[in-house]
Scaffold this motif. Structure first.
Motif, PDB file in Angstrom:
ATOM      1  N   ARG A 227     -53.378  -7.544  42.952  1.00  0.00           N
ATOM      2  CA  ARG A 227     -53.683  -6.209  42.454  1.00  0.00           C
ATOM      3  C   ARG A 227     -52.943  -5.937  41.161  1.00  0.00           C
ATOM      4  NH1 ARG A 227     -55.997  -3.419  46.741  1.00  0.00           N
ATOM      5  NH2 ARG A 227     -55.558  -4.437  48.701  1.00  0.00           N
ATOM      6  N   LEU A 228     -53.573  -5.142  40.328  1.00  0.00           N
ATOM      7  CA  LEU A 228     -52.945  -4.767  39.079  1.00  0.00           C
ATOM      8  C   LEU A 228     -53.274  -3.306  38.808  1.00  0.00           C
ATOM      9  CD1 LEU A 228     -51.990  -6.633  36.255  1.00  0.00           C
ATOM     10  CD2 LEU A 228     -53.774  -5.110  35.531  1.00  0.00           C
ATOM     11  N   SER A 229     -52.258  -2.503  38.500  1.00  0.00           N
ATOM     12  CA  SER A 229     -52.487  -1.092  38.191  1.00  0.00           C
ATOM     13  C   SER A 229     -52.042  -0.805  36.773  1.00  0.00           C
ATOM     14  CB  SER A 229     -51.703  -0.179  39.130  1.00  0.00           C
ATOM     15  OG  SER A 229     -52.025  -0.459  40.469  1.00  0.00           O
TER      16      SER A 229
ATOM     17  N   SER B  16     -55.878   6.444  36.368  1.00  0.00           N
ATOM     18  CA  SER B  16     -55.276   5.119  36.334  1.00  0.00           C
ATOM     19  C   SER B  16     -56.393   4.094  36.457  1.00  0.00           C
ATOM     20  CB  SER B  16     -54.246   4.949  37.450  1.00  0.00           C
ATOM     21  OG  SER B  16     -54.858   5.055  38.710  1.00  0.00           O
ATOM     22  N   ILE B  17     -56.075   2.890  36.079  1.00  0.00           N
ATOM     23  CA  ILE B  17     -57.045   1.805  36.159  1.00  0.00           C
ATOM     24  C   ILE B  17     -56.441   0.735  37.048  1.00  0.00           C
ATOM     25  CG2 ILE B  17     -58.266   0.047  34.827  1.00  0.00           C
ATOM     26  CD1 ILE B  17     -57.486   2.214  32.450  1.00  0.00           C
ATOM     27  N   ARG B  18     -57.215   0.271  38.014  1.00  0.00           N
ATOM     28  CA  ARG B  18     -56.688  -0.746  38.903  1.00  0.00           C
ATOM     29  C   ARG B  18     -57.657  -1.904  38.980  1.00  0.00           C
ATOM     30  NH1 ARG B  18     -56.660   0.924  44.130  1.00  0.00           N
ATOM     31  NH2 ARG B  18     -58.268   2.388  43.473  1.00  0.00           N
ATOM     32  N   ALA B  19     -57.127  -3.055  39.277  1.00  0.00           N
ATOM     33  CA  ALA B  19     -57.989  -4.200  39.513  1.00  0.00           C
ATOM     34  C   ALA B  19     -57.503  -4.873  40.774  1.00  0.00           C
ATOM     35  CB  ALA B  19     -57.927  -5.166  38.339  1.00  0.00           C
ATOM     36  N   ALA B  20     -58.422  -5.434  41.523  1.00  0.00           N
ATOM     37  CA  ALA B  20     -58.050  -6.151  42.737  1.00  0.00           C
ATOM     38  C   ALA B  20     -58.890  -7.406  42.830  1.00  0.00           C
ATOM     39  CB  ALA B  20     -58.276  -5.277  43.966  1.00  0.00           C
ATOM     40  N   GLN B  21     -58.266  -8.442  43.364  1.00  0.00           N
ATOM     41  CA  GLN B  21     -58.947  -9.717  43.494  1.00  0.00           C
ATOM     42  C   GLN B  21     -58.519 -10.341  44.816  1.00  0.00           C
ATOM     43  OE1 GLN B  21     -57.848 -12.703  40.608  1.00  0.00           O
ATOM     44  NE2 GLN B  21     -59.997 -13.218  40.272  1.00  0.00           N
ATOM     45  N   GLY B  22     -59.417 -10.347  45.776  1.00  0.00           N
ATOM     46  CA  GLY B  22     -59.120 -10.951  47.068  1.00  0.00           C
ATOM     47  C   GLY B  22     -59.365 -12.445  47.037  1.00  0.00           C
TER      48      GLY B  22
END
Lengths: 183, 415
Positions: free
Chosen positions: A116-118, B353-359
């Motif tokens: 995850r990255l915020s 906010s900006i979030r990214a997720a990678q499972g």
């Protein structure tokens, strides 16, 4: 600004790092990220060690009394292996944490299985809080949380040295006030 | 400009609602005591409430033992609304509610004025809020959309519960012919199912009855209600995201539902109506009407929509069908869903906010999801299962685009 040219650009950069999959943490170079205090890793390792020790003692003793010494040794060995696995996981988890103060926003990355990255712009921060539990206090570390108007914002930084946490809080508050953008 | 607030009707109102409280015919001693107490409390609360406008501040003072004084600077009021709960409406009363930006506790409520006076008070408060003389009439509104009640009823009946209950009835009939005992237990279960379905449909229809949307200088005026009438002003700056839902049953008819995600003051803002329904911008309507409303709410919602790479089908086998996303100069758009097609627009200027997720599955497929969070509990545009390099590109560029969008909005206050 469309995503189509984003793809081609992305693919151009993928050629250079073809040996490795593109991950979301590639946004910033790995060297730039700050790590939490190594005391966090020590704390997590101790936690794993303590749980493994208790389990090994309990399981070993029970098995030794009820069944015999050989299965007891097996149980203790199994717990030790599990503990070592846990230790490895804790290490990787610690290594995955990182934060980066940029000019306009704070980046936080975490996660081993799910990465995850915020990105939280300073102007969007409503407040910053620093908490330290009992065990954290023993290790002189603290957890910092950023809150924005969005409940989904999940910006948490555990295991910061107390002085670093205080510095970061002051810094973020200052920057937040300077760039306040409301809701 | 001192006026003694609520009229004598307030007392009658309290007595009537208190009499309805026990819910059965015969009144026992304790019931009467409760009614008397509630009535007395109502009279006292009515008698000790005063409100006045002081310069540009509205003061409401209330409470017998614990004096409470609420001061609302009218220049900061977000909206002045007229609410007519059912009982008050029967008695020709209305409530004037001054909404502030924060939690609903900050709202000043002038409970129950005669309707004509309430409209006059509303106009006066609005005028003061804009720094005008209090005699200036309320600004004119432009009607944007009205939902015919027939369409509302049709939409209320077209829910996913219909095929479920039909299947239940058929199953019951088939089973009931062979075994009698099933009929009794199943029948009572079915009755409960129908009762809840009817209650849900009734709640929806009664809150969205005679739904109209108008545009006033302050924002959008949304009015609706069958028994209780509610008018709500939505300042444009408070809109965090707009959602368009097209359930399976609506799509053949070319209908859709538009919802607004607002910041603050929505949850528990009005106990009579659940927050979910209150946010409807168009409970049900043809796509053309929805486009018209969208043009008013989000003037520039252009974005080059692209599909995720085909390999995303492995990750999202069902929703891949509609999965699309794009980022334009003003807002981010995300389409998802399979049975219910959902389109979400989040203005870039509203991104918190900006979030990214990678499972793990996404990583092995070279995909990642990017979320754009807006203020609220679950308000976010999810650009699902984008190619990983594209996600990285978005993460690099989005913060800058959002900052630019925040700066590029002359005349729109951010609060």
């Amino acid at each position: 600004m469309s995503l189509c040219d984003a793809n081609s650009k992305g693919c151009a950069s993928i050629g250079k790092v073809a040996t490795r999959r593109v991950e979301i943490t590639d946004v910033e170079a790995a060297a730039n990220w700050h790590r939490p205090s190594p005391k966090l890793r020590t704390m997590r390792r101790l936690e794993v060690g303590l749980v493994a020790l208790v389990l090994a003692l309990l399981g070993g003793a029970l098995c030794g009394i009820e069944v015999g010494p050989a299965p007891a040794a097996g149980v203790v060995g199994g717990v030790v292996v599990l503990g070592l696995g846990g230790e490895r996981f804790v290490n990787r988890r610690y290594a995955s944490w990182g934060y980066l103060e940029r000019d306009d926003d704070l980046l936080i990355r975490r996660g081993v299985l799910v990465k995850r990255l915020s990105v939280v712009p300073y102007g969007r921060m409503q407040f910053v809080d620093v908490t330290a539990g009992l065990v954290e206090r023993l290790f002189a570390i603290a957890t910092l949380r950023l809150h924005t108007a969005a409940a989904a914002t999940d910006a948490r930084l555990p295991g910061l040295a107390v002085a670093e946490a205080a510095r970061l809080r002051e810094q973020l508050t200052l920057l937040g006030e300077a760039r306040a953008a409301g809701i | 400009m001192v006026r003694i607030g609520p009229s004598l009707f307030g007392i009658i109102l309290v007595v009537v609602s208190a009499a309805a409280l026990p819910g059965h015919g015969s009144l026992s001693g304790s019931d009467i005591a409760v009614v008397a107490f509630v009535a007395l409390a109502g009279v006292v609360s009515w008698a000790v409430t005063r409100w006045r406008v002081d310069g540009d501040t509205l003061r409401v003072e209330t409470g017998l033992i614990r004096r409470q004084s609420l001061q609302v600077p009218l220049s900061r009021a977000q909206a002045v609304d007229l609410v007519e709960p059912f009982l008050a409406r029967i008695l020709g009363l209305a409530e004037v509610r001054v909404r502030t930006g924060g939690a609903s506790r900050g709202d000043a409520r002038l409970c129950y004025l005669p309707y004509d006076e309430a409209t006059r008070v509303r106009a006066a408060l609005l005028a003061v809020a804009h720094g005008l003389h209090e005699a200036v009439p309320a600004p004119p509104e432009q009607r944007l959309a009205a939902v015919p009640n027939g369409r509302l009823i049709a939409a209320g009946c077209l829910t996913g519960a219909i095929p479920v209950s039909l299947a239940a009835v058929i199953a019951l009939v088939v089973l009931g012919t062979t075994e009698r005992s099933v009929l009794v237990t199943g029948g009572s279960g079915l009755f409960a199912l129908f009762a809840t379905m009817a209650a849900t449909a009734w709640r929806r229809i009664s809150t969205e009855w005679s739904f109209t949307v108008a545009e006033a200088p302050d924002g959008l005026q949304i009015r609706s209600g069958l028994l209780s009438l509610a008018a709500e002003t939505v300042p444009r700056g408070r809109i965090q995201a707009v959602r368009m839902v097209e359930p399976l049953w609506f799509r053949p008819l070319g209908w859709c539902r538009l919802e607004l995600h607002l910041a603050g003051g929505v949850k528990g803002g009005d106990r009579q109506q659940p927050a979910r329904l209150r946010r409807a911008l168009l409970p049900v309507g043809p796509l053309a009407e929805a486009q018209l409303l969208l043009d008013r709410v989000l003037p520039d919602r252009r974005a080059a929509l692209t599909r995720p790479p085909r390999r995303a089908m492995l990750r999202a086998p069902l929703s891949y069908h509609f999965l699309q996303a794009g980022v334009g100069g003003y807002c981010a758009v995300a389409i998802s869903g399979r049975v219910r097609r959902e389109t979400l627009w989040v203005p870039l200027a509203k991104a918190q906010s900006i979030r990214a997720a990678q499972g793990p599955i996404q990583r092995s497929l070279g995909l990642a999801s990017v979320h754009l969070d807006a203020a609220g509990r679950r308000t976010r545009a999810t650009l699902r299962d984008r190619a990983a390099p594209e996600a990285v590109y978005l993460l690099e560029k989005l913060p800058g685009w959002c900052a630019k969008a925040r700066g590029n909005r002359p005349g729109l206050s951010d609060a």
